[in-house]
Design a protein around this motif. Structure first.
Motif, PDB file in Angstrom:
ATOM      1  N   ALA A  45      50.241 105.896  77.082  1.00 22.61           N
ATOM      2  CA  ALA A  45      51.639 105.198  77.948  1.00 22.61           C
ATOM      3  C   ALA A  45      50.801 104.287  79.288  1.00 22.61           C
ATOM      4  CB  ALA A  45      52.288 106.537  78.714  1.00 22.61           C
ATOM      5  N   ARG A  52      57.838  99.531  84.467  1.00 25.98           N
ATOM      6  CA  ARG A  52      58.170  99.319  83.830  1.00 25.98           C
ATOM      7  C   ARG A  52      56.997  99.832  82.862  1.00 25.98           C
ATOM      8  NH1 ARG A  52      57.525  92.824  81.871  1.00 25.98           N
ATOM      9  NH2 ARG A  52      59.080  92.307  82.881  1.00 25.98           N
ATOM     10  N   ARG A  54      55.785 101.693  78.767  1.00 20.53           N
ATOM     11  CA  ARG A  54      55.664 101.599  77.413  1.00 20.53           C
ATOM     12  C   ARG A  54      54.673 102.829  77.022  1.00 20.53           C
ATOM     13  NH1 ARG A  54      50.509  99.057  75.620  1.00 20.53           N
ATOM     14  NH2 ARG A  54      50.836  99.038  72.858  1.00 20.53           N
ATOM     15  N   TYR A  55      55.027 103.349  75.673  1.00 16.81           N
ATOM     16  CA  TYR A  55      54.234 103.931  74.664  1.00 16.81           C
ATOM     17  C   TYR A  55      53.931 104.327  73.660  1.00 16.81           C
ATOM     18  CZ  TYR A  55      56.846 107.322  78.466  1.00 16.81           C
ATOM     19  OH  TYR A  55      57.597 107.856  80.326  1.00 16.81           O
ATOM     20  N   ASP A  57      53.965 105.246  70.175  1.00 19.88           N
ATOM     21  CA  ASP A  57      55.343 105.591  69.420  1.00 19.88           C
ATOM     22  C   ASP A  57      55.313 107.305  69.248  1.00 19.88           C
ATOM     23  OD1 ASP A  57      55.366 103.038  66.953  1.00 19.88           O
ATOM     24  OD2 ASP A  57      56.116 102.868  69.239  1.00 19.88           O
ATOM     25  N   LYS A  60      56.422 109.240  72.268  1.00 17.57           N
ATOM     26  CA  LYS A  60      58.074 108.668  72.851  1.00 17.57           C
ATOM     27  C   LYS A  60      58.666 110.112  72.734  1.00 17.57           C
ATOM     28  CE  LYS A  60      57.667 103.924  72.073  1.00 17.57           C
ATOM     29  NZ  LYS A  60      58.678 102.529  71.298  1.00 17.57           N
ATOM     30  N   GLU A  98      50.430  93.305  84.763  1.00 14.18           N
ATOM     31  CA  GLU A  98      51.474  93.734  83.733  1.00 14.18           C
ATOM     32  C   GLU A  98      50.081  95.001  82.301  1.00 14.18           C
ATOM     33  OE1 GLU A  98      53.833  93.275  82.769  1.00 14.18           O
ATOM     34  OE2 GLU A  98      54.602  91.648  84.482  1.00 14.18           O
ATOM     35  N   ILE A 101      51.413  97.137  80.154  1.00 13.72           N
ATOM     36  CA  ILE A 101      52.155  96.673  78.972  1.00 13.72           C
ATOM     37  C   ILE A 101      52.335  95.739  77.783  1.00 13.72           C
ATOM     38  CG2 ILE A 101      54.446  95.889  79.123  1.00 13.72           C
ATOM     39  CD1 ILE A 101      54.348  98.164  80.717  1.00 13.72           C
TER      40      ILE A 101
END
Length: 121
Positions: A45, A52, A54-55, A57, A60, A98, A101
Motif C-alpha cells: 500500500a 492519494r 493505492r493498494y 489487489d 483491498k 507520487e 502511486i
C-alpha cells in the motif's frame, strides 16, 4: 529521513494488527512492502501527502493505509488477516509526491527496518 516501523506480531487468521511507521524528516509519500524470505519484496500500500492511496489487489477491503496530518506517522491497519499475509513488513518513504502511486519506491528512497507479521491458520 529515518523510518521506524513497529506493530508486528503473531495473530490468528481473521485477526487484526496495526503497523506504525514513525518518520523523522519531511516526506511526501510513504508505503508498505512485505517480504517472505524466498520471495521478492512485494508492494502492499502507499499514500501521498495529498491523500492519494493505492493498494495491492489482494489486500483491498482488508487493509487501510493512513497518515497523520504532518505525515510523521504512517499506519497500516490490517484486518481479516490470512496466513498468506505473513512476512516482514517494511515502510518506505520519499520526498517525491507520487512514489508508490505511479511508480514504485526505489533504492534511492528511504526504507525502514522490517517488522515481522505472522498469521497462524
Amino acid at each position: 529521513v529515518q523510518l521506524q516501523a513497529s506493530g508486528g506480531g503473531l495473530v490468528q487468521a481473521g485477526g487484526s494488527l496495526r503497523l506504525s511507521c514513525a518518520v523523522s524528516g519531511s516526506i511526501n509519500s510513504a508505503g508498505w512492502y512485505r517480504q517472505v524470505l524466498w520471495q521478492e519484496r512485494e508492494f502492499v500500500a502507499a499514500i501521498t501527502r495529498g491523500g492519494r492511496v493505492r493498494y495491492l489487489d489482494s489486500v483491498k477491503g482488508r487493509f487501510t493505509i493512513s497518515r497523520d496530518s504532518q505525515m510523521k506517522t504512517v499506519y497500516l491497519q490490517m484486518n481479516s488477516l490470512q496466513p498468506e499475509d505473513t512476512g516482514v513488513y517494511y515502510c518506505a518513504s520519499s520526498e517525491d509526491r507520487e512514489s508508490g502511486i505511479f511508480y514504485p519506491f526505489g533504492d534511492d528512497d528511504y526504507w525502514g527496518q522490517g517488522t515481522l507479521v505472522t498469521v497462524s491458520s
